[in-house]
Design a protein around this motif. Structure first.
Motif, PDB file in Angstrom:
ATOM      1  N   ILE B 276      48.957  56.269  13.269  1.00 35.03           N
ATOM      2  CA  ILE B 276      48.624  56.608  14.659  1.00 35.03           C
ATOM      3  C   ILE B 276      48.249  55.338  15.409  1.00 35.03           C
ATOM      4  CG2 ILE B 276      47.056  57.964  16.119  1.00 35.03           C
ATOM      5  CD1 ILE B 276      48.394  59.903  14.338  1.00 35.03           C
ATOM      6  N   ILE B 277      48.739  55.218  16.629  1.00 37.60           N
ATOM      7  CA  ILE B 277      48.311  54.100  17.493  1.00 37.60           C
ATOM      8  C   ILE B 277      47.415  54.672  18.582  1.00 37.60           C
ATOM      9  CG2 ILE B 277      49.076  52.441  19.251  1.00 37.60           C
ATOM     10  CD1 ILE B 277      51.401  51.735  17.602  1.00 37.60           C
ATOM     11  N   TYR B 278      46.284  54.014  18.805  1.00 40.47           N
ATOM     12  CA  TYR B 278      45.403  54.386  19.902  1.00 40.47           C
ATOM     13  C   TYR B 278      45.675  53.424  21.053  1.00 40.47           C
ATOM     14  CZ  TYR B 278      41.198  54.578  22.785  1.00 40.47           C
ATOM     15  OH  TYR B 278      40.338  54.665  23.847  1.00 40.47           O
ATOM     16  N   ARG B 279      45.975  53.990  22.213  1.00 43.90           N
ATOM     17  CA  ARG B 279      46.256  53.163  23.404  1.00 43.90           C
ATOM     18  C   ARG B 279      45.023  53.234  24.305  1.00 43.90           C
ATOM     19  NH1 ARG B 279      50.307  49.971  22.293  1.00 43.90           N
ATOM     20  NH2 ARG B 279      52.243  51.004  21.661  1.00 43.90           N
ATOM     21  N   LYS B 280      44.300  52.123  24.369  1.00 41.28           N
ATOM     22  CA  LYS B 280      43.010  52.139  25.083  1.00 41.28           C
ATOM     23  C   LYS B 280      43.191  52.381  26.574  1.00 41.28           C
ATOM     24  CE  LYS B 280      38.556  50.076  25.347  1.00 41.28           C
ATOM     25  NZ  LYS B 280      37.674  51.127  24.860  1.00 41.28           N
ATOM     26  N   ALA B 281      44.172  51.736  27.179  1.00 44.58           N
ATOM     27  CA  ALA B 281      44.332  51.828  28.640  1.00 44.58           C
ATOM     28  C   ALA B 281      44.569  53.287  29.073  1.00 44.58           C
ATOM     29  CB  ALA B 281      45.472  50.946  29.103  1.00 44.58           C
ATOM     30  N   GLU B 282      45.409  54.000  28.294  1.00 43.36           N
ATOM     31  CA  GLU B 282      45.697  55.406  28.661  1.00 43.36           C
ATOM     32  C   GLU B 282      44.773  56.381  27.954  1.00 43.36           C
ATOM     33  OE1 GLU B 282      50.300  54.276  28.161  1.00 43.36           O
ATOM     34  OE2 GLU B 282      48.513  53.429  27.196  1.00 43.36           O
ATOM     35  N   ASN B 283      43.996  55.861  26.989  1.00 44.32           N
ATOM     36  CA  ASN B 283      43.097  56.693  26.173  1.00 44.32           C
ATOM     37  C   ASN B 283      43.863  57.843  25.501  1.00 44.32           C
ATOM     38  OD1 ASN B 283      40.498  56.984  25.124  1.00 44.32           O
ATOM     39  ND2 ASN B 283      39.962  58.559  26.620  1.00 44.32           N
ATOM     40  N   ILE B 284      44.930  57.481  24.819  1.00 42.57           N
ATOM     41  CA  ILE B 284      45.728  58.492  24.092  1.00 42.57           C
ATOM     42  C   ILE B 284      46.030  57.988  22.690  1.00 42.57           C
ATOM     43  CG2 ILE B 284      46.853  59.517  26.136  1.00 42.57           C
ATOM     44  CD1 ILE B 284      49.341  57.769  25.433  1.00 42.57           C
ATOM     45  N   VAL B 285      46.390  58.926  21.837  1.00 43.60           N
ATOM     46  CA  VAL B 285      46.837  58.556  20.487  1.00 43.60           C
ATOM     47  C   VAL B 285      48.299  58.971  20.325  1.00 43.60           C
ATOM     48  CG1 VAL B 285      44.607  58.550  19.317  1.00 43.60           C
ATOM     49  CG2 VAL B 285      45.850  60.691  19.562  1.00 43.60           C
ATOM     50  N   VAL B 286      49.043  58.113  19.680  1.00 44.01           N
ATOM     51  CA  VAL B 286      50.493  58.323  19.543  1.00 44.01           C
ATOM     52  C   VAL B 286      50.896  58.086  18.079  1.00 44.01           C
ATOM     53  CG1 VAL B 286      52.754  57.505  20.305  1.00 44.01           C
ATOM     54  CG2 VAL B 286      50.823  57.435  21.888  1.00 44.01           C
ATOM     55  N   SER B 336      50.313  66.273  10.923  1.00 42.04           N
ATOM     56  CA  SER B 336      50.109  66.613  12.349  1.00 42.04           C
ATOM     57  C   SER B 336      48.634  66.935  12.592  1.00 42.04           C
ATOM     58  CB  SER B 336      50.984  67.793  12.753  1.00 42.04           C
ATOM     59  OG  SER B 336      50.692  68.894  11.913  1.00 42.04           O
ATOM     60  N   LEU B 337      47.963  67.412  11.542  1.00 44.72           N
ATOM     61  CA  LEU B 337      46.523  67.691  11.640  1.00 44.72           C
ATOM     62  C   LEU B 337      45.736  66.397  11.838  1.00 44.72           C
ATOM     63  CD1 LEU B 337      44.762  70.188  11.448  1.00 44.72           C
ATOM     64  CD2 LEU B 337      44.563  69.821   9.006  1.00 44.72           C
ATOM     65  N   VAL B 338      46.253  65.307  11.268  1.00 48.21           N
ATOM     66  CA  VAL B 338      45.592  64.004  11.451  1.00 48.21           C
ATOM     67  C   VAL B 338      45.715  63.587  12.916  1.00 48.21           C
ATOM     68  CG1 VAL B 338      45.574  61.583  10.753  1.00 48.21           C
ATOM     69  CG2 VAL B 338      46.060  63.354   9.071  1.00 48.21           C
ATOM     70  N   HIS B 339      46.897  63.788  13.468  1.00 46.30           N
ATOM     71  CA  HIS B 339      47.123  63.461  14.887  1.00 46.30           C
ATOM     72  C   HIS B 339      46.172  64.278  15.763  1.00 46.30           C
ATOM     73  CE1 HIS B 339      50.167  63.438  18.486  1.00 46.30           C
ATOM     74  NE2 HIS B 339      49.130  62.664  18.696  1.00 46.30           N
ATOM     75  N   GLU B 340      46.075  65.588  15.466  1.00 43.32           N
ATOM     76  CA  GLU B 340      45.179  66.456  16.243  1.00 43.32           C
ATOM     77  C   GLU B 340      43.735  65.979  16.135  1.00 43.32           C
ATOM     78  OE1 GLU B 340      47.622  70.477  15.139  1.00 43.32           O
ATOM     79  OE2 GLU B 340      45.419  70.607  15.051  1.00 43.32           O
ATOM     80  N   SER B 341      43.344  65.605  14.923  1.00 40.31           N
ATOM     81  CA  SER B 341      41.959  65.167  14.699  1.00 40.31           C
ATOM     82  C   SER B 341      41.678  63.871  15.440  1.00 40.31           C
ATOM     83  CB  SER B 341      41.697  64.983  13.204  1.00 40.31           C
ATOM     84  OG  SER B 341      41.924  66.198  12.533  1.00 40.31           O
ATOM     85  N   CYS B 342      42.649  62.994  15.489  1.00 38.98           N
ATOM     86  CA  CYS B 342      42.473  61.743  16.244  1.00 38.98           C
ATOM     87  C   CYS B 342      42.271  62.066  17.729  1.00 38.98           C
ATOM     88  CB  CYS B 342      43.689  60.828  16.072  1.00 38.98           C
ATOM     89  SG  CYS B 342      43.800  60.059  14.447  1.00 38.98           S
ATOM     90  N   ASN B 343      43.018  63.057  18.213  1.00 38.93           N
ATOM     91  CA  ASN B 343      42.843  63.486  19.614  1.00 38.93           C
ATOM     92  C   ASN B 343      41.423  63.983  19.860  1.00 38.93           C
ATOM     93  OD1 ASN B 343      44.921  63.263  21.579  1.00 38.93           O
ATOM     94  ND2 ASN B 343      46.210  64.605  20.332  1.00 38.93           N
ATOM     95  N   GLU B 344      40.929  64.761  18.880  1.00 36.93           N
ATOM     96  CA  GLU B 344      39.577  65.317  19.021  1.00 36.93           C
ATOM     97  C   GLU B 344      38.513  64.228  18.950  1.00 36.93           C
ATOM     98  OE1 GLU B 344      39.394  68.370  16.049  1.00 36.93           O
ATOM     99  OE2 GLU B 344      41.078  69.442  16.975  1.00 36.93           O
ATOM    100  N   LEU B 345      38.844  63.131  18.289  1.00 38.94           N
ATOM    101  CA  LEU B 345      37.882  62.026  18.149  1.00 38.94           C
ATOM    102  C   LEU B 345      38.174  60.906  19.136  1.00 38.94           C
ATOM    103  CD1 LEU B 345      37.707  61.878  14.246  1.00 38.94           C
ATOM    104  CD2 LEU B 345      35.884  62.603  15.786  1.00 38.94           C
ATOM    105  N   ILE B 346      38.862  61.223  20.221  1.00 39.79           N
ATOM    106  CA  ILE B 346      39.296  60.165  21.154  1.00 39.79           C
ATOM    107  C   ILE B 346      38.103  59.444  21.784  1.00 39.79           C
ATOM    108  CG2 ILE B 346      39.533  61.457  23.334  1.00 39.79           C
ATOM    109  CD1 ILE B 346      42.550  59.709  22.413  1.00 39.79           C
TER     110      ILE B 346
END
Lengths: 98, 387
Positions: B276-286, B336-346
């Motif tokens: 997963i990449i965290y994009r600080k400027a947009e505050n999203i995980v991809v 995909s659960l990891v991606h979701e969890s990263c979103n929850e921990l944004i």
């Protein structure tokens, strides 16, 4: 595990999940099929009853692929669940799926 | 030398059993007890290898003594042969269910005296010795695993701050020593990192993990290295060492290799669940949805390098499948659960990235416990931030 030979094709049915505890038994069975395989044009591995697969299970599939193709026989996988397809896509093994 | 405790309220019975066994067996020391209470005192103060136990005794009978022995962690392993005048099947069944090994009825027959009792005592002592040896080997093995775990922890990357990149790791082996592998180092103006998950667990996987670390660092020394070339180089090296024998399956692993240089991440993936990449400027995980062949499976496996830009504050999270896969059911593709969890921990990624790994580990720990499962595989996590 059992197999059905139809003309020049053998289909292998696992009947159990592709996980570490079951793989030694699968490998023992494959050894008994080796003589039949060399006379065929294709081996198909049916994953119809497989709901769970781990890394040892994947090495079984690749090991079977290597054994079969070494004998000049084609290899395909049928009836993989969507989970297994996802995993094989991650591992760039989706070419083996039919 | 074996220590046998004979428990009977009648001294003549104790003498008879002692005499039978002394004639037929060597190296035995005898202890005696006239009731169940004395039995418990004797086992407390001596190392007893076998108890021959009467059931009808004053103060504390044989049933009570047997129950006390089998419910005590220290004494439950001592084999017990019951010798009683009670011949009802209910008594026999009760003592065998409680954990007695054998049951003899009194009086002894000539065959009991000559053959059966001595042989059964001999077999019981042999079994007890084997069990003690298994326990000793188990303790030794656990200590070896602990030592190997300490060694593996020592091999983990130490530094957490490079010139332009910070990193954090979390490592949770499943069986004392793990087959997951993490490494991160700075070479001139490049930060290289690798996460790998060796097939299997335990000592063999741990040894393979150590070998991968060495191969990783050795291959990096070659000029103009790229992540795809590195994976290909390690793959070739494994086959050159082990050939194409089935043994090569001991060194089969998923791996993700990354290089951070000039605000770019170049990576190659060998079947590692999508990082997963965290994009600080947009505050999203991809997620980085790019796959590849397992290392160690096919000698001519081909890997591909891809490059993505990074900005200051961006992060890369790489993890092994032990985080989300408990081995129960079909959760082996739950990345995909990891991606979701990263979103929850944004918010954590945004404000306290140094706490992110601990947060996501405990999140999954609670998730698994909620399902009645737990981590069943090694877990290796790394989070790198461009500072």
């Amino acid at each position: 595990m059992y197999n059905i030979i139809n003309e020049e094709s053998m289909t292998i049915f696992l009947e159990k999940d592709l996980v570490a505890p079951n793989v030694p038994g699968f490998n023992d069975n494959i050894k008994t099929y080796s003589k039949d395989i060399s006379a065929l044009s294709q081996v198909v591995l049916s994953l119809d009853t497989v709901n769970n697969i781990d890394s040892i299970g994947v090495t079984f599939v690749i090991g079977l692929y290597k054994k079969v193709t070494k004998l000049g026989v084609g290899f395909k996988i049928h009836d993989a669940s969507s989970n297994v397809k996802q995993l094989f896509k991650l591992m760039k093994l989706d070419d083996l799926l039919e | 030398m074996y220590n046998i405790l004979i428990a009977d309220d009648v001294s003549m019975n104790r003498m008879l059993i002692r005499s039978i066994l002394k004639n037929k067996l060597k190296d035995i020391e005898f202890f005696e007890a006239e009731n169940g209470k004395v039995v418990l005192e004797v086992v407390k103060n001596n190392t007893i290898d076998l108890i021959i136990l009467d059931l009808i005794m004053p103060v504390m009978d044989g049933f009570e003594a047997l129950e006390a022995l089998k419910s005590n962690e220290k004494f439950k392993h001592i084999p017990v042969i019951v010798n009683s005048a009670l011949s009802e099947i209910s008594s026999i069944e009760k003592t065998l269910v409680m954990g007695a090994m054998e049951y003899f009825t009194k009086p002894f027959s000539p065959d009991d005296i000559e053959i059966i009792l001595p042989l059964k005592v001999k077999n019981a002592l042999k079994l007890h010795e084997q069990n003690k040896e298994i326990e000793r080997l188990n303790i030794e093995l656990n200590q070896e695993l602990k030592n190997a775990n300490s060694f593996a922890k020592y091999m983990l990357p130490k530094k957490s701050r490079f010139n332009k990149v910070d990193f954090d790791i979390l490592y949770h082996p499943s069986l004392g020593i793990g087959g997951d592998f993490l490494d991160c180092l700075e070479i001139n103006d490049e930060v290289w990192f690798m996460v790998a998950d060796i097939t299997g667990h335990g000592i063999a996987a741990g040894m393979a993990s150590s070998m991968i670390k060495i191969l990783f660092r050795m291959t990096l020394e070659q000029p103009e290295m790229t992540p795809d070339k590195l994976l290909r180089g390690i793959n070739k090296r494994i086959f050159s060492i082990f050939g194409d024998e089935d043994l090569s399956n001991y060194i089969v692993f998923t791996g993700f290799v990354g290089r951070i240089k000039d605000c770019q991440l170049t990576y190659a993936n060998a079947a590692q669940p999508y990082p997963i990449i965290y994009r600080k400027a947009e505050n999203i995980v991809v997620p980085i949805e790019s796959g590849g062949m397992l290392v160690g499976m096919l000698e001519d496996a081909v890997y591909e390098s891809h490059t993505v830009p990074l900005n200051s504050g961006d992060g890369i999270f790489v993890y092994t499948d032990g985080l989300f896969s408990t081995g129960k059911g079909s959760d082996f593709t739950n990345w995909s659960l990891v991606h979701e969890s990263c979103n929850e921990l944004i918010t954590v990624l945004e404000k306290k990235p140094e706490n992110f790994l601990e947060n996501i580990f405990w999140k999954f720990s609670f998730l698994h416990k909620g399902e009645g499962t737990d981590f069943s595989d090694d877990v290796a996590l790394i989070y790198l931030t461009l500072n």
